[in-house]
Design an enzyme around this catalytic site. Structure first.
Site, PDB file in Angstrom:
ATOM      1  N   LYS A   1     -54.493  27.419 -49.816  1.00 12.16           N
ATOM      2  CA  LYS A   1     -55.724  26.750 -50.251  1.00 12.16           C
ATOM      3  C   LYS A   1     -56.805  26.876 -49.187  1.00 12.16           C
ATOM      4  O   LYS A   1     -57.951  27.217 -49.486  1.00 12.16           O
ATOM      5  CB  LYS A   1     -55.450  25.271 -50.524  1.00 12.16           C
ATOM      6  CG  LYS A   1     -56.706  24.446 -50.817  1.00 12.16           C
ATOM      7  CD  LYS A   1     -56.408  22.983 -50.987  1.00 12.16           C
ATOM      8  CE  LYS A   1     -56.392  22.227 -49.687  1.00 12.16           C
ATOM      9  NZ  LYS A   1     -57.700  21.644 -49.319  1.00 12.16           N
ATOM     10  N   ASN A   2     -56.449  26.614 -47.941  1.00  6.49           N
ATOM     11  CA  ASN A   2     -57.444  26.570 -46.866  1.00  6.49           C
ATOM     12  C   ASN A   2     -57.947  27.951 -46.462  1.00  6.49           C
ATOM     13  O   ASN A   2     -58.948  28.059 -45.744  1.00  6.49           O
ATOM     14  CB  ASN A   2     -56.878  25.837 -45.653  1.00  6.49           C
ATOM     15  CG  ASN A   2     -56.725  24.351 -45.906  1.00  6.49           C
ATOM     16  OD1 ASN A   2     -57.398  23.782 -46.767  1.00  6.49           O
ATOM     17  ND2 ASN A   2     -55.821  23.708 -45.173  1.00  6.49           N
TER      18      ASN A   2
ATOM     19  N   CYS B   1     -64.526  10.785 -45.405  1.00  5.13           N
ATOM     20  CA  CYS B   1     -63.417  10.911 -46.338  1.00  5.13           C
ATOM     21  C   CYS B   1     -62.320   9.976 -45.870  1.00  5.13           C
ATOM     22  O   CYS B   1     -62.452   9.299 -44.855  1.00  5.13           O
ATOM     23  CB  CYS B   1     -62.917  12.348 -46.420  1.00  5.13           C
ATOM     24  SG  CYS B   1     -62.099  12.921 -44.943  1.00  5.13           S
TER      25      CYS B   1
ATOM     26  N   ARG C   1     -65.358  13.172 -39.947  1.00  4.49           N
ATOM     27  CA  ARG C   1     -65.488  14.628 -39.985  1.00  4.49           C
ATOM     28  C   ARG C   1     -66.955  15.073 -40.068  1.00  4.49           C
ATOM     29  O   ARG C   1     -67.385  15.691 -41.040  1.00  4.49           O
ATOM     30  CB  ARG C   1     -64.670  15.205 -41.147  1.00  4.49           C
ATOM     31  CG  ARG C   1     -63.267  14.675 -41.162  1.00  4.49           C
ATOM     32  CD  ARG C   1     -62.217  15.555 -41.762  1.00  4.49           C
ATOM     33  NE  ARG C   1     -62.470  16.046 -43.081  1.00  4.49           N
ATOM     34  CZ  ARG C   1     -61.544  16.639 -43.835  1.00  4.49           C
ATOM     35  NH1 ARG C   1     -60.319  16.791 -43.372  1.00  4.49           N
ATOM     36  NH2 ARG C   1     -61.807  17.105 -45.011  1.00  4.49           N
TER      37      ARG C   1
ATOM     38  N   ASP D   1     -51.888  18.232 -40.581  1.00  5.11           N
ATOM     39  CA  ASP D   1     -51.586  18.233 -42.012  1.00  5.11           C
ATOM     40  C   ASP D   1     -50.093  18.098 -42.316  1.00  5.11           C
ATOM     41  O   ASP D   1     -49.699  18.051 -43.489  1.00  5.11           O
ATOM     42  CB  ASP D   1     -52.115  19.516 -42.668  1.00  5.11           C
ATOM     43  CG  ASP D   1     -53.604  19.431 -42.966  1.00  5.11           C
ATOM     44  OD1 ASP D   1     -54.188  18.350 -42.786  1.00  5.11           O
ATOM     45  OD2 ASP D   1     -54.191  20.448 -43.379  1.00  5.11           O
TER      46      ASP D   1
ATOM     47  N   ARG E   1     -55.022  18.639 -55.666  1.00  5.72           N
ATOM     48  CA  ARG E   1     -56.002  19.382 -54.874  1.00  5.72           C
ATOM     49  C   ARG E   1     -55.339  20.452 -54.025  1.00  5.72           C
ATOM     50  O   ARG E   1     -55.977  21.472 -53.711  1.00  5.72           O
ATOM     51  CB  ARG E   1     -56.794  18.447 -53.961  1.00  5.72           C
ATOM     52  CG  ARG E   1     -57.771  17.522 -54.649  1.00  5.72           C
ATOM     53  CD  ARG E   1     -58.540  16.709 -53.626  1.00  5.72           C
ATOM     54  NE  ARG E   1     -59.045  17.564 -52.566  1.00  5.72           N
ATOM     55  CZ  ARG E   1     -58.840  17.375 -51.258  1.00  5.72           C
ATOM     56  NH1 ARG E   1     -58.147  16.328 -50.843  1.00  5.72           N
ATOM     57  NH2 ARG E   1     -59.329  18.214 -50.371  1.00  5.72           N
TER      58      ARG E   1
END
Length: 417
Positions: A22-23, A116, A121, A304, A396
Protein backbone atom coordinates in the site's frame (compact mmCIF):
# COMPACT_ATOMS: atom_id res chain seq x y z
CA UNK A 1 -20.89 -0.55 9.37
CA UNK A 2 -19.24 -3.95 9.00
CA UNK A 3 -17.79 -5.85 11.94
CA UNK A 4 -15.46 -8.82 12.30
CA UNK A 5 -16.38 -11.73 14.56
CA UNK A 6 -13.60 -14.05 15.75
CA UNK A 7 -13.73 -17.20 17.85
CA UNK A 8 -10.16 -17.51 19.10
CA UNK A 9 -7.95 -20.48 19.84
CA UNK A 10 -7.28 -21.77 16.32
CA UNK A 11 -3.67 -22.32 15.25
CA UNK A 12 -2.91 -20.73 11.89
CA UNK A 13 -1.53 -23.24 9.38
CA UNK A 14 -0.97 -23.15 5.63
CA UNK A 15 0.25 -20.74 2.96
CA UNK A 16 -0.67 -17.08 2.49
CA UNK A 17 0.16 -14.83 -0.46
CA UNK A 18 1.35 -11.31 0.41
CA UNK A 19 -0.24 -8.42 -1.48
CA UNK A 20 1.44 -5.44 -3.08
CA UNK A 21 2.60 -2.66 -0.79
CA UNK A 22 0.00 0.00 0.00
CA UNK A 23 2.68 2.49 1.04
CA UNK A 24 4.55 1.99 -2.23
CA UNK A 25 1.47 1.94 -4.47
CA UNK A 26 0.07 5.28 -3.29
CA UNK A 27 3.05 7.52 -4.25
CA UNK A 28 3.66 5.52 -7.44
CA UNK A 29 0.09 6.05 -8.60
CA UNK A 30 0.43 9.75 -7.79
CA UNK A 31 3.73 9.85 -9.74
CA UNK A 32 1.79 9.20 -12.95
CA UNK A 33 0.73 12.88 -12.77
CA UNK A 34 4.26 13.64 -14.02
CA UNK A 35 3.48 12.44 -17.56
CA UNK A 36 0.69 12.57 -20.13
CA UNK A 37 1.73 9.18 -21.47
CA UNK A 38 -0.01 5.99 -20.35
CA UNK A 39 1.24 3.94 -17.41
CA UNK A 40 0.47 0.41 -16.25
CA UNK A 41 0.98 -0.37 -12.57
CA UNK A 42 0.84 -4.03 -11.50
CA UNK A 43 0.49 -5.79 -8.14
CA UNK A 44 -1.67 -2.96 -6.82
CA UNK A 45 -3.58 -4.14 -3.71
CA UNK A 46 -7.37 -3.88 -3.54
CA UNK A 47 -7.77 -1.44 -0.65
CA UNK A 48 -9.92 1.51 0.35
CA UNK A 49 -6.87 3.83 0.20
CA UNK A 50 -6.17 2.72 -3.38
CA UNK A 51 -9.78 3.47 -4.37
CA UNK A 52 -9.47 6.90 -2.72
CA UNK A 53 -6.27 7.61 -4.66
CA UNK A 54 -7.84 6.56 -7.95
CA UNK A 55 -10.79 8.85 -7.27
CA UNK A 56 -8.40 11.68 -6.39
CA UNK A 57 -6.35 11.25 -9.57
CA UNK A 58 -9.52 11.09 -11.65
CA UNK A 59 -10.64 14.40 -10.13
CA UNK A 60 -7.27 16.02 -10.93
CA UNK A 61 -7.38 14.92 -14.56
CA UNK A 62 -6.49 11.27 -15.16
CA UNK A 63 -8.51 8.52 -16.82
CA UNK A 64 -8.06 5.30 -14.87
CA UNK A 65 -9.07 1.68 -15.41
CA UNK A 66 -8.59 -0.90 -12.66
CA UNK A 67 -8.63 -4.58 -13.54
CA UNK A 68 -7.96 -6.86 -10.57
CA UNK A 69 -4.44 -5.84 -9.42
CA UNK A 70 -3.56 -3.89 -12.58
CA UNK A 71 -4.19 -0.15 -12.89
CA UNK A 72 -4.07 1.59 -16.27
CA UNK A 73 -3.60 5.37 -16.14
CA UNK A 74 -4.05 7.74 -19.08
CA UNK A 75 -4.26 11.50 -19.63
CA UNK A 76 -7.74 13.01 -19.65
CA UNK A 77 -7.37 16.70 -20.41
CA UNK A 78 -5.63 19.42 -18.40
CA UNK A 79 -4.61 18.80 -14.80
CA UNK A 80 -6.43 20.68 -12.04
CA UNK A 81 -4.24 22.55 -9.55
CA UNK A 82 -6.56 22.16 -6.55
CA UNK A 83 -6.71 19.41 -3.93
CA UNK A 84 -9.82 20.18 -1.87
CA UNK A 85 -10.42 19.23 1.74
CA UNK A 86 -13.15 16.69 0.95
CA UNK A 87 -10.54 14.61 -0.90
CA UNK A 88 -7.43 15.26 1.21
CA UNK A 89 -9.18 14.53 4.53
CA UNK A 90 -9.80 10.92 3.47
CA UNK A 91 -6.10 10.10 3.14
CA UNK A 92 -2.97 11.95 4.25
CA UNK A 93 -0.97 10.66 1.27
CA UNK A 94 -3.00 13.06 -0.87
CA UNK A 95 -0.47 15.76 0.10
CA UNK A 96 1.93 14.00 -2.31
CA UNK A 97 0.21 15.66 -5.29
CA UNK A 98 2.10 18.82 -4.30
CA UNK A 99 5.38 17.75 -5.93
CA UNK A 100 4.00 16.57 -9.30
CA UNK A 101 1.59 19.49 -9.75
CA UNK A 102 4.25 22.08 -8.89
CA UNK A 103 6.61 20.40 -11.35
CA UNK A 104 4.03 20.08 -14.15
CA UNK A 105 1.83 23.19 -13.92
CA UNK A 106 3.64 25.44 -11.43
CA UNK A 107 0.83 25.72 -8.92
CA UNK A 108 -1.06 23.68 -6.37
CA UNK A 109 -3.74 24.70 -3.89
CA UNK A 110 -3.90 21.89 -1.35
CA UNK A 111 -5.93 21.52 1.82
CA UNK A 112 -3.98 21.04 5.04
CA UNK A 113 -4.51 17.37 5.93
CA UNK A 114 -4.78 18.01 9.69
CA UNK A 115 -3.99 15.45 12.39
CA UNK A 116 -4.95 11.81 12.71
CA UNK A 117 -5.49 9.19 15.37
CA UNK A 118 -1.77 8.47 15.78
CA UNK A 119 -0.43 12.00 16.01
CA UNK A 120 -0.28 15.43 14.40
CA UNK A 121 2.13 14.47 11.56
CA UNK A 122 2.69 18.09 10.38
CA UNK A 123 3.70 18.95 6.80
CA UNK A 124 6.15 21.73 7.62
CA UNK A 125 9.05 19.52 6.46
CA UNK A 126 7.37 19.30 3.02
CA UNK A 127 6.80 23.05 2.82
CA UNK A 128 10.32 23.98 3.93
CA UNK A 129 11.70 21.68 1.23
CA UNK A 130 9.60 23.25 -1.53
CA UNK A 131 10.73 26.71 -0.39
CA UNK A 132 14.30 25.49 -0.94
CA UNK A 133 13.26 24.47 -4.47
CA UNK A 134 11.94 27.97 -5.19
CA UNK A 135 8.22 27.69 -4.46
CA UNK A 136 6.29 30.60 -3.01
CA UNK A 137 3.93 29.55 -0.21
CA UNK A 138 0.80 31.20 1.16
CA UNK A 139 -1.43 29.86 3.94
CA UNK A 140 -5.11 30.74 3.79
CA UNK A 141 -8.29 29.32 5.36
CA UNK A 142 -6.93 25.84 5.92
CA UNK A 143 -5.26 25.64 2.51
CA UNK A 144 -1.68 25.97 1.32
CA UNK A 145 -1.13 27.71 -2.02
CA UNK A 146 2.22 26.91 -3.63
CA UNK A 147 3.42 28.44 -6.88
CA UNK A 148 6.57 28.65 -8.97
CA UNK A 149 7.65 29.52 -12.48
CA UNK A 150 10.07 26.61 -12.37
CA UNK A 151 11.37 24.46 -9.53
CA UNK A 152 15.14 24.88 -9.14
CA UNK A 153 17.32 22.11 -7.75
CA UNK A 154 18.92 22.69 -4.36
CA UNK A 155 20.44 20.93 -1.36
CA UNK A 156 17.78 19.93 1.19
CA UNK A 157 18.43 18.64 4.69
CA UNK A 158 15.55 17.04 6.62
CA UNK A 159 15.62 17.51 10.39
CA UNK A 160 13.73 14.16 10.52
CA UNK A 161 13.82 11.47 7.80
CA UNK A 162 10.17 11.90 6.82
CA UNK A 163 8.90 9.32 4.34
CA UNK A 164 6.21 11.62 2.95
CA UNK A 165 8.53 14.60 2.56
CA UNK A 166 11.20 12.47 0.86
CA UNK A 167 8.58 11.18 -1.59
CA UNK A 168 7.15 14.64 -2.22
CA UNK A 169 10.55 16.16 -2.98
CA UNK A 170 11.39 13.26 -5.31
CA UNK A 171 8.12 13.83 -7.15
CA UNK A 172 8.90 17.52 -7.64
CA UNK A 173 12.65 17.50 -8.15
CA UNK A 174 12.65 15.02 -11.05
CA UNK A 175 11.43 17.83 -13.35
CA UNK A 176 13.29 20.67 -11.60
CA UNK A 177 16.12 22.58 -13.25
CA UNK A 178 19.50 21.28 -12.11
CA UNK A 179 20.50 18.96 -9.29
CA UNK A 180 18.70 18.33 -6.02
CA UNK A 181 20.37 16.57 -3.11
CA UNK A 182 18.26 15.28 -0.22
CA UNK A 183 20.23 14.64 2.96
CA UNK A 184 18.88 12.69 5.94
CA UNK A 185 16.35 11.18 3.54
CA UNK A 186 14.00 8.39 4.57
CA UNK A 187 15.43 4.96 3.67
CA UNK A 188 12.26 2.83 3.54
CA UNK A 189 11.92 0.28 0.72
CA UNK A 190 8.89 2.23 -0.52
CA UNK A 191 11.19 5.21 -1.23
CA UNK A 192 13.44 3.01 -3.36
CA UNK A 193 10.40 1.59 -5.15
CA UNK A 194 9.15 5.06 -6.04
CA UNK A 195 12.61 6.04 -7.30
CA UNK A 196 12.82 2.87 -9.41
CA UNK A 197 9.48 3.71 -11.03
CA UNK A 198 10.50 7.33 -11.67
CA UNK A 199 13.79 6.16 -13.22
CA UNK A 200 11.81 3.82 -15.46
CA UNK A 201 9.86 6.90 -16.58
CA UNK A 202 13.14 8.62 -17.50
CA UNK A 203 14.16 10.31 -14.25
CA UNK A 204 17.76 10.39 -13.05
CA UNK A 205 17.78 9.43 -9.37
CA UNK A 206 20.59 7.77 -7.45
CA UNK A 207 20.98 6.85 -3.77
CA UNK A 208 17.32 6.06 -3.02
CA UNK A 209 17.23 3.77 0.01
CA UNK A 210 20.19 5.60 1.58
CA UNK A 211 20.40 8.81 3.63
CA UNK A 212 21.55 10.80 0.59
CA UNK A 213 19.51 10.93 -2.61
CA UNK A 214 20.69 12.78 -5.72
CA UNK A 215 18.19 13.86 -8.40
CA UNK A 216 19.30 15.28 -11.74
CA UNK A 217 16.32 17.15 -13.17
CA UNK A 218 15.08 16.19 -16.65
CA UNK A 219 12.76 18.04 -19.04
CA UNK A 220 10.14 15.33 -19.47
CA UNK A 221 9.06 11.92 -18.23
CA UNK A 222 7.37 9.20 -20.28
CA UNK A 223 4.95 6.39 -19.52
CA UNK A 224 6.07 3.09 -18.00
CA UNK A 225 4.99 -0.34 -16.84
CA UNK A 226 5.90 -1.22 -13.26
CA UNK A 227 5.25 -3.85 -10.57
CA UNK A 228 4.79 -2.80 -6.92
CA UNK A 229 6.94 -4.44 -4.22
CA UNK A 230 5.32 -6.76 -1.62
CA UNK A 231 3.84 -5.22 1.51
CA UNK A 232 6.34 -5.59 4.35
CA UNK A 233 3.85 -4.55 7.05
CA UNK A 234 1.26 -7.08 5.91
CA UNK A 235 4.07 -9.65 5.92
CA UNK A 236 5.06 -8.71 9.48
CA UNK A 237 1.43 -8.87 10.61
CA UNK A 238 1.03 -12.45 9.36
CA UNK A 239 4.34 -13.44 10.94
CA UNK A 240 3.17 -12.14 14.31
CA UNK A 241 -0.24 -13.77 13.75
CA UNK A 242 1.56 -17.09 13.32
CA UNK A 243 3.47 -16.56 16.57
CA UNK A 244 0.47 -15.47 18.63
CA UNK A 245 -1.62 -18.48 17.50
CA UNK A 246 1.23 -21.02 17.89
CA UNK A 247 0.96 -21.68 14.18
CA UNK A 248 2.95 -22.87 11.18
CA UNK A 249 2.58 -20.58 8.15
CA UNK A 250 4.42 -20.08 4.86
CA UNK A 251 4.31 -16.54 3.43
CA UNK A 252 4.88 -16.36 -0.32
CA UNK A 253 5.54 -13.55 -2.82
CA UNK A 254 7.10 -11.37 -0.13
CA UNK A 255 10.53 -9.75 0.32
CA UNK A 256 12.41 -11.00 3.42
CA UNK A 257 15.23 -8.45 3.16
CA UNK A 258 12.73 -5.67 3.96
CA UNK A 259 11.93 -7.28 7.33
CA UNK A 260 15.29 -8.00 8.94
CA UNK A 261 14.45 -6.21 12.20
CA UNK A 262 11.09 -7.98 12.66
CA UNK A 263 12.50 -11.38 11.74
CA UNK A 264 15.37 -10.86 14.17
CA UNK A 265 12.97 -10.09 17.04
CA UNK A 266 10.79 -13.09 16.23
CA UNK A 267 13.82 -15.37 16.26
CA UNK A 268 14.93 -13.85 19.55
CA UNK A 269 11.52 -14.65 21.02
CA UNK A 270 11.88 -18.31 20.02
CA UNK A 271 10.06 -18.56 16.69
CA UNK A 272 11.59 -20.75 14.00
CA UNK A 273 11.95 -18.63 10.86
CA UNK A 274 13.18 -19.94 7.50
CA UNK A 275 13.88 -17.49 4.67
CA UNK A 276 14.37 -17.97 0.93
CA UNK A 277 14.30 -15.59 -2.05
CA UNK A 278 10.58 -14.68 -1.96
CA UNK A 279 9.32 -16.80 0.93
CA UNK A 280 9.28 -16.74 4.72
CA UNK A 281 8.24 -19.78 6.75
CA UNK A 282 7.35 -19.24 10.41
CA UNK A 283 6.73 -21.99 12.96
CA UNK A 284 5.97 -21.98 16.69
CA UNK A 285 7.96 -24.77 18.33
CA UNK A 286 7.53 -23.98 22.03
CA UNK A 287 6.75 -21.23 24.56
CA UNK A 288 8.08 -17.84 23.51
CA UNK A 289 10.11 -15.49 25.68
CA UNK A 290 9.52 -11.74 26.11
CA UNK A 291 11.50 -9.40 23.87
CA UNK A 292 11.74 -5.61 24.19
CA UNK A 293 11.32 -3.43 21.11
CA UNK A 294 11.95 0.23 20.33
CA UNK A 295 10.36 1.66 17.22
CA UNK A 296 12.59 3.74 14.96
CA UNK A 297 12.78 4.72 11.31
CA UNK A 298 13.82 2.09 8.76
CA UNK A 299 15.82 -0.14 8.87
CA UNK A 300 14.99 -0.50 12.58
CA UNK A 301 11.83 -1.93 14.13
CA UNK A 302 8.83 -0.32 12.39
CA UNK A 303 6.24 1.73 14.23
CA UNK A 304 3.63 0.05 12.01
CA UNK A 305 4.32 -3.28 13.77
CA UNK A 306 4.42 -1.92 17.32
CA UNK A 307 0.75 -2.65 18.10
CA UNK A 308 0.93 -6.20 16.71
CA UNK A 309 4.06 -6.89 18.76
CA UNK A 310 2.31 -5.64 21.87
CA UNK A 311 -0.51 -8.12 21.29
CA UNK A 312 2.05 -10.94 21.05
CA UNK A 313 3.94 -9.88 24.17
CA UNK A 314 0.68 -9.59 26.13
CA UNK A 315 0.40 -13.42 26.16
CA UNK A 316 4.13 -14.15 26.35
CA UNK A 317 5.12 -15.15 29.88
CA UNK A 318 7.40 -12.60 31.57
CA UNK A 319 7.94 -8.85 31.32
CA UNK A 320 8.74 -6.80 28.25
CA UNK A 321 8.97 -3.14 27.28
CA UNK A 322 7.74 -1.46 24.11
CA UNK A 323 9.05 2.03 23.37
CA UNK A 324 7.48 4.24 20.68
CA UNK A 325 9.77 6.96 19.29
CA UNK A 326 8.16 7.76 15.92
CA UNK A 327 4.62 8.93 16.80
CA UNK A 328 3.50 10.65 19.98
CA UNK A 329 0.04 9.09 20.30
CA UNK A 330 0.24 5.51 19.12
CA UNK A 331 -1.00 3.60 22.16
CA UNK A 332 -4.76 3.86 21.52
CA UNK A 333 -4.92 0.06 21.24
CA UNK A 334 -3.75 -0.40 24.84
CA UNK A 335 -7.20 0.16 26.36
CA UNK A 336 -8.78 -2.27 23.91
CA UNK A 337 -6.18 -4.98 24.59
CA UNK A 338 -6.81 -4.49 28.30
CA UNK A 339 -10.46 -5.35 27.64
CA UNK A 340 -9.24 -8.82 26.67
CA UNK A 341 -7.25 -9.12 29.89
CA UNK A 342 -3.83 -7.86 28.81
CA UNK A 343 -1.64 -6.49 31.63
CA UNK A 344 -0.31 -3.24 30.15
CA UNK A 345 0.84 0.02 31.73
CA UNK A 346 1.64 3.23 29.83
CA UNK A 347 4.62 5.24 31.10
CA UNK A 348 5.14 8.18 28.76
CA UNK A 349 6.21 6.77 25.40
CA UNK A 350 6.73 3.28 26.85
CA UNK A 351 4.30 0.44 27.51
CA UNK A 352 5.29 -2.05 30.19
CA UNK A 353 3.92 -5.50 29.44
CA UNK A 354 3.45 -8.36 31.84
CA UNK A 355 2.44 -11.45 29.92
CA UNK A 356 -0.73 -13.24 31.02
CA UNK A 357 -1.63 -16.91 30.52
CA UNK A 358 -4.76 -16.25 28.47
CA UNK A 359 -6.80 -13.50 26.87
CA UNK A 360 -10.60 -13.60 26.84
CA UNK A 361 -12.73 -12.54 23.89
CA UNK A 362 -14.58 -9.22 24.16
CA UNK A 363 -16.14 -6.45 22.04
CA UNK A 364 -13.48 -4.06 20.72
CA UNK A 365 -13.28 -0.91 18.61
CA UNK A 366 -10.55 -0.07 16.08
CA UNK A 367 -8.87 3.36 16.39
CA UNK A 368 -6.44 3.18 13.46
CA UNK A 369 -5.14 0.75 10.86
CA UNK A 370 -2.31 -0.98 12.74
CA UNK A 371 -4.12 -0.88 16.08
CA UNK A 372 -6.91 -2.76 14.32
CA UNK A 373 -4.47 -5.42 13.19
CA UNK A 374 -3.32 -5.85 16.80
CA UNK A 375 -6.90 -6.35 17.98
CA UNK A 376 -7.48 -9.00 15.32
CA UNK A 377 -4.31 -10.85 16.35
CA UNK A 378 -5.24 -10.69 20.03
CA UNK A 379 -8.73 -11.99 19.23
CA UNK A 380 -7.23 -14.89 17.26
CA UNK A 381 -5.37 -15.98 20.40
CA UNK A 382 -8.11 -15.19 22.94
CA UNK A 383 -10.55 -17.68 24.39
CA UNK A 384 -14.12 -17.22 23.23
CA UNK A 385 -15.80 -14.69 20.98
CA UNK A 386 -14.58 -11.23 20.03
CA UNK A 387 -16.51 -8.66 17.99
CA UNK A 388 -14.41 -5.94 16.39
CA UNK A 389 -16.14 -2.80 15.09
CA UNK A 390 -15.01 0.17 12.97
CA UNK A 391 -13.11 -2.21 10.70
CA UNK A 392 -13.12 0.29 7.84
CA UNK A 393 -9.69 1.22 9.21
CA UNK A 394 -8.51 -2.32 8.39
CA UNK A 395 -9.93 -2.10 4.86
CA UNK A 396 -7.56 0.80 4.24
CA UNK A 397 -4.45 -1.36 4.50
CA UNK A 398 -5.14 -5.12 4.54
CA UNK A 399 -6.40 -6.82 1.41
CA UNK A 400 -9.03 -9.50 2.14
CA UNK A 401 -7.84 -9.82 5.74
CA UNK A 402 -10.58 -12.10 7.02
CA UNK A 403 -10.50 -14.20 3.83
CA UNK A 404 -6.74 -14.80 4.14
CA UNK A 405 -6.96 -15.61 7.86
CA UNK A 406 -9.87 -17.98 7.24
CA UNK A 407 -7.80 -19.81 4.61
CA UNK A 408 -5.20 -20.40 7.37
CA UNK A 409 -7.79 -21.93 9.68
CA UNK A 410 -9.01 -18.95 11.71
CA UNK A 411 -12.63 -18.93 12.83
CA UNK A 412 -13.38 -15.46 11.51
CA UNK A 413 -16.17 -13.81 9.56
CA UNK A 414 -17.29 -10.37 8.48
CA UNK A 415 -20.83 -9.35 9.33
CA UNK A 416 -22.76 -6.49 7.73
CA UNK A 417 -24.66 -4.30 10.14
Amino acid sequence: MDKIVIYGGKKLKGTVKISGSKNAALPILIATLLTDESCLIENVPSLADIDTTIGFLTYIGKKIEKNDHRVYIHADGCLKHSAPYDLVRKMRASILVTGPLLARIGRVDVSLPGGCAIGARPIDIHLDAFKRLGAKIKLKSGYVDLSTKKLIGNRIYFRFPSVGATENVLLGAVLAKGKTIIENAAREPEIADLADFLNKMGAKISGAGTKKIIIEGVNKLHGAKYRIIPDRIETATYLVATAITKGDVKLVETEPKHLKSVISKLKESGMKIMVSARTISAKWTGPLKPVNVKTEVYPFFPTDVQAQWMALMSITKGKSKIEETVFENRFLHVAELQRLGANLAIKGNVVLVKGVNDLSGAPMMVSDLRAGAALVLAALAAKGKSIISRIYHLDRGYEHLERKLKSLGANIKRIHS
